[in-house]
Scaffold this motif. Structure first.
Motif, PDB file in Angstrom:
ATOM      1  N   GLN A 223       0.823  -1.214   0.000  1.00  0.00           N
ATOM      2  CA  GLN A 223       0.000   0.000   0.000  1.00  0.00           C
ATOM      3  C   GLN A 223       0.853   1.258   0.000  1.00  0.00           C
ATOM      4  O   GLN A 223       1.845   1.346   0.722  1.00  0.00           O
ATOM      5  CB  GLN A 223      -0.921   0.033   1.223  1.00  0.00           C
ATOM      6  N   GLY A 224       0.425   2.226  -0.807  1.00  0.00           N
ATOM      7  CA  GLY A 224       1.037   3.541  -0.837  1.00  0.00           C
ATOM      8  C   GLY A 224      -0.059   4.588  -0.771  1.00  0.00           C
ATOM      9  O   GLY A 224      -1.223   4.309  -1.072  1.00  0.00           O
ATOM     10  N   ILE A 225       0.320   5.799  -0.375  1.00  0.00           N
ATOM     11  CA  ILE A 225      -0.626   6.918  -0.289  1.00  0.00           C
ATOM     12  C   ILE A 225      -0.421   7.788  -1.527  1.00  0.00           C
ATOM     13  O   ILE A 225       0.703   8.212  -1.819  1.00  0.00           O
ATOM     14  CB  ILE A 225      -0.381   7.752   0.980  1.00  0.00           C
ATOM     15  N   TYR A 226      -1.512   8.051  -2.224  1.00  0.00           N
ATOM     16  CA  TYR A 226      -1.439   8.786  -3.479  1.00  0.00           C
ATOM     17  C   TYR A 226      -2.344  10.005  -3.486  1.00  0.00           C
ATOM     18  O   TYR A 226      -3.466   9.969  -2.966  1.00  0.00           O
ATOM     19  CB  TYR A 226      -1.879   7.888  -4.651  1.00  0.00           C
ATOM     20  N   LEU A 227      -1.844  11.057  -4.119  1.00  0.00           N
ATOM     21  CA  LEU A 227      -2.682  12.159  -4.544  1.00  0.00           C
ATOM     22  C   LEU A 227      -3.169  11.778  -5.933  1.00  0.00           C
ATOM     23  O   LEU A 227      -2.366  11.406  -6.792  1.00  0.00           O
ATOM     24  CB  LEU A 227      -1.878  13.464  -4.619  1.00  0.00           C
ATOM     25  N   TRP A 228      -4.460  11.841  -6.144  1.00  0.00           N
ATOM     26  CA  TRP A 228      -5.015  11.532  -7.464  1.00  0.00           C
ATOM     27  C   TRP A 228      -5.399  12.855  -8.103  1.00  0.00           C
ATOM     28  O   TRP A 228      -6.424  13.449  -7.757  1.00  0.00           O
ATOM     29  CB  TRP A 228      -6.215  10.611  -7.342  1.00  0.00           C
ATOM     30  N   GLU A 229      -4.576  13.324  -8.997  1.00  0.00           N
ATOM     31  CA  GLU A 229      -4.818  14.593  -9.684  1.00  0.00           C
ATOM     32  C   GLU A 229      -5.751  14.358 -10.868  1.00  0.00           C
ATOM     33  O   GLU A 229      -5.483  13.501 -11.699  1.00  0.00           O
ATOM     34  CB  GLU A 229      -3.481  15.195 -10.167  1.00  0.00           C
ATOM     35  N   HIS A 230      -6.815  15.156 -10.928  1.00  0.00           N
ATOM     36  CA  HIS A 230      -7.811  14.984 -11.980  1.00  0.00           C
ATOM     37  C   HIS A 230      -7.730  16.049 -13.073  1.00  0.00           C
ATOM     38  O   HIS A 230      -8.450  15.965 -14.059  1.00  0.00           O
ATOM     39  CB  HIS A 230      -9.214  14.965 -11.366  1.00  0.00           C
ATOM     40  N   ARG A 231      -6.863  17.042 -12.889  1.00  0.00           N
ATOM     41  CA  ARG A 231      -6.687  18.094 -13.907  1.00  0.00           C
ATOM     42  C   ARG A 231      -5.442  17.780 -14.744  1.00  0.00           C
ATOM     43  O   ARG A 231      -4.530  17.108 -14.291  1.00  0.00           O
ATOM     44  CB  ARG A 231      -6.501  19.472 -13.246  1.00  0.00           C
ATOM     45  N   HIS A 232      -5.415  18.320 -15.949  1.00  0.00           N
ATOM     46  CA  HIS A 232      -4.253  18.098 -16.820  1.00  0.00           C
ATOM     47  C   HIS A 232      -3.045  18.944 -16.413  1.00  0.00           C
ATOM     48  O   HIS A 232      -1.919  18.503 -16.566  1.00  0.00           O
ATOM     49  CB  HIS A 232      -4.613  18.380 -18.285  1.00  0.00           C
ATOM     50  N   ASN A 233      -3.288  20.161 -15.949  1.00  0.00           N
ATOM     51  CA  ASN A 233      -2.203  21.082 -15.588  1.00  0.00           C
ATOM     52  C   ASN A 233      -2.469  21.683 -14.209  1.00  0.00           C
ATOM     53  O   ASN A 233      -2.921  22.807 -14.092  1.00  0.00           O
ATOM     54  CB  ASN A 233      -2.086  22.215 -16.621  1.00  0.00           C
ATOM     55  N   ALA A 234      -2.169  20.954 -13.161  1.00  0.00           N
ATOM     56  CA  ALA A 234      -2.512  21.418 -11.815  1.00  0.00           C
ATOM     57  C   ALA A 234      -1.375  22.154 -11.124  1.00  0.00           C
ATOM     58  O   ALA A 234      -1.559  23.245 -10.624  1.00  0.00           O
ATOM     59  CB  ALA A 234      -2.972  20.250 -10.957  1.00  0.00           C
ATOM     60  N   GLY A 235      -0.209  21.555 -11.037  1.00  0.00           N
ATOM     61  CA  GLY A 235       0.899  22.165 -10.302  1.00  0.00           C
ATOM     62  C   GLY A 235       1.077  21.544  -8.940  1.00  0.00           C
ATOM     63  O   GLY A 235       1.248  20.342  -8.820  1.00  0.00           O
TER      64      GLY A 235
END
Length: 136
Positions: free
Chosen positions: A114-126
């Motif tokens: 198991q790992g902790i992830y940020l799931w980015e849903h935008r193409h260009n977030a930063g």
């Protein structure tokens, strides 16, 4: 109890592992048993505990969610920031914006893979901000 804010780079849509940043924050508190709560401060990103050994699991999740919530749907009226704007909000609503992870023996009680992830849903977030609250 310690509360801190960390930044996670998310230059594009996808899953970004930040397990080590959270593990370091837990170690710095010297709390042996407790709870680590994470909260993402954005409406177009989410948090996930997921497989960290085989990248194909991550890729499959990304492709599945993009198929479930496609860009360009004619029903979307919220397009203020581009074609990925409303789909990103829907994806965030369907997934988690906070996580709670037990702390045992001074460490996150994550399973082997198991790992902790940020799931980015935008193409260009930063950069994305995550609030970490560690309590015993």
């Amino acid at each position: 109890m310690p509360i801190k804010n960390i930044s996670v780079p998310a230059p594009h849509q996808g899953l970004f592992d930040f397990t080590q940043k959270v593990a370091t924050a837990v170690r710095e508190t010297n709390i042996r048993e407790g709870l680590c709560t994470l909260f993402v401060q954005h409406t177009s990103a989410s948090l996930l505990i997921q497989e960290n050994a085989d990248p194909s699991a991550k890729n499959d999740l990304e492709h599945w969610l993009n198929r479930l919530v496609p860009e360009g749907d004619s029903l979307y009226t919220h397009r203020l920031e581009g074609a990925d704007d409303m789909p990103a909000h829907i994806k965030s609503a369907l997934t988690a914006t906070s996580l709670a992870i037990p702390i045992m023996n001074g460490q996150l009680a994550l399973g082997t893979w198991q790992g902790i992830y940020l799931w980015e849903h935008r193409h260009n977030a930063g950069q994305r901000s995550i609030v970490i609250h560690i309590s015993n």
